[in-house]
Design a protein around this motif. Structure first.
Motif, PDB file in Angstrom:
ATOM      1  N   SER A  44       0.832  -1.207   0.000  1.00 41.65           N
ATOM      2  CA  SER A  44       0.000   0.000   0.000  1.00 41.65           C
ATOM      3  C   SER A  44       0.863   1.251   0.000  1.00 41.65           C
ATOM      4  CB  SER A  44      -0.925  -0.013   1.216  1.00 41.65           C
ATOM      5  OG  SER A  44      -1.766  -1.140   1.208  1.00 41.65           O
ATOM      6  N   SER A  45       1.917   1.238   0.815  1.00 41.10           N
ATOM      7  CA  SER A  45       2.833   2.381   0.846  1.00 41.10           C
ATOM      8  C   SER A  45       3.521   2.563  -0.502  1.00 41.10           C
ATOM      9  CB  SER A  45       3.885   2.184   1.946  1.00 41.10           C
ATOM     10  OG  SER A  45       3.265   2.020   3.205  1.00 41.10           O
ATOM     11  N   ALA A  46       3.904   1.443  -1.132  1.00 40.40           N
ATOM     12  CA  ALA A  46       4.536   1.533  -2.435  1.00 40.40           C
ATOM     13  C   ALA A  46       3.566   2.071  -3.483  1.00 40.40           C
ATOM     14  CB  ALA A  46       5.061   0.162  -2.853  1.00 40.40           C
ATOM     15  N   THR A  52       2.432   5.732 -10.402  1.00 37.84           N
ATOM     16  CA  THR A  52       2.583   5.517 -11.840  1.00 37.84           C
ATOM     17  C   THR A  52       3.008   4.084 -12.152  1.00 37.84           C
ATOM     18  OG1 THR A  52       3.246   7.830 -12.088  1.00 37.84           O
ATOM     19  CG2 THR A  52       3.699   6.351 -13.937  1.00 37.84           C
ATOM     20  N   PHE A  53       3.818   3.492 -11.280  1.00 36.76           N
ATOM     21  CA  PHE A  53       4.388   2.174 -11.540  1.00 36.76           C
ATOM     22  C   PHE A  53       3.650   1.045 -10.820  1.00 36.76           C
ATOM     23  CE2 PHE A  53       7.803   5.298 -11.918  1.00 36.76           C
ATOM     24  CZ  PHE A  53       8.249   5.040 -13.208  1.00 36.76           C
ATOM     25  N   ILE A  54       3.045   1.300  -9.680  1.00 41.05           N
ATOM     26  CA  ILE A  54       2.413   0.242  -8.874  1.00 41.05           C
ATOM     27  C   ILE A  54       0.923   0.516  -8.770  1.00 41.05           C
ATOM     28  CG2 ILE A  54       2.360  -0.916  -6.647  1.00 41.05           C
ATOM     29  CD1 ILE A  54       5.252  -0.178  -6.272  1.00 41.05           C
ATOM     30  N   PRO A  55       0.069  -0.318  -9.339  1.00 42.14           N
ATOM     31  CA  PRO A  55      -1.380  -0.106  -9.244  1.00 42.14           C
ATOM     32  C   PRO A  55      -1.910  -0.524  -7.883  1.00 42.14           C
ATOM     33  CG  PRO A  55      -0.925  -2.125 -10.431  1.00 42.14           C
ATOM     34  CD  PRO A  55       0.403  -1.493 -10.150  1.00 42.14           C
ATOM     35  N   THR A  56      -3.050  -0.012  -7.555  1.00 43.77           N
ATOM     36  CA  THR A  56      -3.667  -0.360  -6.267  1.00 43.77           C
ATOM     37  C   THR A  56      -4.117  -1.816  -6.231  1.00 43.77           C
ATOM     38  OG1 THR A  56      -4.498   1.915  -6.295  1.00 43.77           O
ATOM     39  CG2 THR A  56      -5.327   0.471  -4.573  1.00 43.77           C
ATOM     40  N   ILE A  85      -7.324  -0.275   3.941  1.00 42.37           N
ATOM     41  CA  ILE A  85      -6.112   0.294   3.343  1.00 42.37           C
ATOM     42  C   ILE A  85      -6.342   0.610   1.866  1.00 42.37           C
ATOM     43  CG2 ILE A  85      -3.719  -0.206   2.708  1.00 42.37           C
ATOM     44  CD1 ILE A  85      -4.015   0.457   5.604  1.00 42.37           C
ATOM     45  N   GLY A  86      -7.019  -0.307   1.165  1.00 43.40           N
ATOM     46  CA  GLY A  86      -7.280  -0.084  -0.249  1.00 43.40           C
ATOM     47  C   GLY A  86      -8.155   1.131  -0.484  1.00 43.40           C
ATOM     48  N   SER A  87      -9.166   1.312   0.360  1.00 43.09           N
ATOM     49  CA  SER A  87     -10.031   2.490   0.224  1.00 43.09           C
ATOM     50  C   SER A  87      -9.252   3.777   0.451  1.00 43.09           C
ATOM     51  CB  SER A  87     -11.188   2.380   1.225  1.00 43.09           C
ATOM     52  OG  SER A  87     -11.945   1.209   1.003  1.00 43.09           O
ATOM     53  N   TYR A  88      -8.336   3.744   1.424  1.00 42.22           N
ATOM     54  CA  TYR A  88      -7.534   4.935   1.700  1.00 42.22           C
ATOM     55  C   TYR A  88      -6.608   5.247   0.525  1.00 42.22           C
ATOM     56  CZ  TYR A  88      -3.927   7.925   3.675  1.00 42.22           C
ATOM     57  OH  TYR A  88      -3.030   8.941   3.890  1.00 42.22           O
ATOM     58  N   VAL A  89      -5.961   4.192  -0.026  1.00 42.45           N
ATOM     59  CA  VAL A  89      -5.043   4.403  -1.145  1.00 42.45           C
ATOM     60  C   VAL A  89      -5.788   4.976  -2.341  1.00 42.45           C
ATOM     61  CG1 VAL A  89      -3.528   3.246  -2.796  1.00 42.45           C
ATOM     62  CG2 VAL A  89      -3.420   2.644  -0.375  1.00 42.45           C
ATOM     63  N   MET A  90      -6.967   4.465  -2.616  1.00 44.18           N
ATOM     64  CA  MET A  90      -7.743   4.964  -3.751  1.00 44.18           C
ATOM     65  C   MET A  90      -8.193   6.402  -3.544  1.00 44.18           C
ATOM     66  SD  MET A  90      -7.732   2.855  -6.208  1.00 44.18           S
ATOM     67  CE  MET A  90      -8.923   3.771  -7.185  1.00 44.18           C
ATOM     68  N   THR A 100     -14.700   3.942  -6.568  1.00 39.60           N
ATOM     69  CA  THR A 100     -15.747   3.100  -5.969  1.00 39.60           C
ATOM     70  C   THR A 100     -15.759   1.720  -6.612  1.00 39.60           C
ATOM     71  OG1 THR A 100     -17.065   5.085  -5.556  1.00 39.60           O
ATOM     72  CG2 THR A 100     -18.187   2.950  -5.451  1.00 39.60           C
ATOM     73  N   GLY A 101     -15.603   1.706  -7.931  1.00 41.09           N
ATOM     74  CA  GLY A 101     -15.587   0.414  -8.625  1.00 41.09           C
ATOM     75  C   GLY A 101     -14.449  -0.467  -8.169  1.00 41.09           C
ATOM     76  N   PHE A 102     -13.271   0.126  -7.920  1.00 39.63           N
ATOM     77  CA  PHE A 102     -12.145  -0.680  -7.466  1.00 39.63           C
ATOM     78  C   PHE A 102     -12.432  -1.291  -6.099  1.00 39.63           C
ATOM     79  CE2 PHE A 102      -8.448  -0.835  -4.685  1.00 39.63           C
ATOM     80  CZ  PHE A 102      -7.689  -1.793  -5.337  1.00 39.63           C
ATOM     81  N   VAL A 103     -12.979  -0.491  -5.188  1.00 40.14           N
ATOM     82  CA  VAL A 103     -13.284  -1.007  -3.850  1.00 40.14           C
ATOM     83  C   VAL A 103     -14.307  -2.132  -3.931  1.00 40.14           C
ATOM     84  CG1 VAL A 103     -14.189  -0.426  -1.580  1.00 40.14           C
ATOM     85  CG2 VAL A 103     -12.668   1.177  -2.760  1.00 40.14           C
TER      86      VAL A 103
END
Length: 400
Positions: A44-46, A52-56, A85-90, A100-103
């Motif tokens: 998540s930190s990365a 640009t290089f690391i997708p969620t 964590i995923g919601s925060y990163v997005m 929203t779709g990703f979550v």
């Protein structure tokens, strides 16, 4: 070249360390849980630092690993943590992305993983342990069906094919030798087919394998029937063909419990005949009676044990199926029936049912047949239609 070899060695070392770490993680549940939490935070930190290089979507990796390594409750905690964590990163990503779709997709993947883990938790195992146990059980069933090493002059082989190509089959073979003098083989067909019958077949293979060679030959089927009755299976049963062969004289005894009869090939006359031995299905009668059919395997003779999947299909009755089996087996006489079991299962076995066959062959000794011209040529001159008609007549008596 040396640098390339050094790079390959480094990759192998990393692979071995990774495998060792996974094995250790499987043994240590707490270590796996803490490690996956740390991995979730790291990726998540990365993803935040290098969007640009690391997708969620990299957050899916800890969830997949958790489904393999963690118990159900720990997996639930990891899933909730990853969703937060995923919601925060997005939320920190640039506008215009489908946040929203990703979550929702991440939550759907987590639900699928949790559903699979819930099923495995009913077994009391975690991750891939359940699949590993099934593989070990399958290997146990296969090992119990291995035929013993026979003395010179004898060959025995078997082949089993499960319906639908599954690893588990309702047909199985158990065998043993008594003091290297008597060969005992039992071919069992459990009601049902494929995986549905595989669990019962595994249970019975262990029990029947323990009985075989321990109880007297004539007591094997009654003891097996008693064991099956104790299981209190409402509608399930098993059929068995049991043979005991004296490896010194070639004399044999065949007993069946609701099973198709054995087929005996007489190499000196070129005839095929069924060895009927009436007996009820195992598990249905409290005190059954099993008759015995005795004979002798001379030099060049063979005995075939087979399940109903080899000779009977919804579109083919047992008489026509047995006639077809005999017709294919005739072609293998010249080769001494070497590889006959596998070839017959592949060529004759019904596609919708479990198929199994055992071939016991007493090899011809060339030194004893020196100067004799009658053995091999007779099988070639014998009319195949007469042989098959003889088999059909005996099968009609069996099915009547």
């Amino acid at each position: 070249m040396s640098s390339l070899g050094g790079g390959n060695a480094a990759v192998r070392r990393v692979g071995r360390r990774a495998e060792a770490l996974i094995r250790h993680a499987r043994r240590s549940h707490q270590l796996a849980f803490v490690g996956l939490l740390a991995l979730t935070v790291t990726v998540s930190s990365a993803a935040l630092a290098m969007p640009t290089f690391i997708p969620t979507s990299v957050l899916v990796i800890p969830l997949l690993l958790g489904g393999l390594l963690l118990r159900f409750r720990s997996l639930v905690v990891l899933t909730v943590f990853a969703l937060i964590i995923g919601s925060y990163v997005m939320s920190e990503r640039a506008s215009g992305l489908p946040k929203t779709g990703f979550v929702i997709v991440l939550g759907l993947i987590a639900w699928i993983i949790l559903t699979g883990a819930k099923v495995r938790s009913r077994l009391g195992v975690q991750g891939t342990r359940g699949e590993q146990m099934l593989m070990e059980l399958r290997d146990t069933l296969t090992a119990q069906g291995e035929l013993p090493v026979l003395p010179a002059g004898w060959r025995a082989e078997h082949a089993i094919r499960s319906a639908g190509g599954a690893s588990f089959s309702g047909d199985f073979v158990v065998s043993t030798t008594r003091s290297d003098e008597v060969l005992e083989i039992a071919l069992v067909d459990v009601s049902g087919k494929g995986i549905d019958a595989g669990t019962r077949a595994l249970l019975l293979s262990g029990a029947f394998g323990g009985l075989l060679g321990v109880v007297p030959v004539e007591d094997f089927l009654p003891a097996a029937n008693h064991y099956l009755r104790r299981q209190d299976w409402s509608d399930d049963f098993a059929t068995v063909v049991h043979v005991a062969v004296d490896l010194r004289s070639g004399e044999f005894e065949v007993r069946t419990a609701g099973h198709p009869p054995a087929i005996h090939f007489d190499s000196w006359s070129g005839r095929w005949q069924t060895r009927d031995a009436d007996g009820p299905l195992l598990g249905l009668v409290e005190v059954p009676e099993f008759t015995v059919n005795r004979g002798q395997l001379k030099m060049g003779d063979a005995l075939f044990l087979y399940s109903d999947g080899m000779v009977e299909t919804p579109r083919r009755d047992i008489e026509r199926g047995t006639d077809r089996l005999v017709g294919h087996a005739e072609r293998l006489v010249a080769s001494g029936f070497k590889g006959a079991a596998l070839e017959l299962v592949d060529e004759i076995g019904g596609p919708g049912d479990d198929s199994a066959i055992v071939v016991i062959h007493r090899k011809t000794n060339p030194s004893e047949l020196a100067g004799t011209e009658c053995a091999a040529p007779r099988t070639g001159r014998q009319n195949p239609l007469r042989r098959r008609s003889a088999v059909l007549r005996q099968l009609k008596a069996y099915t009547a």
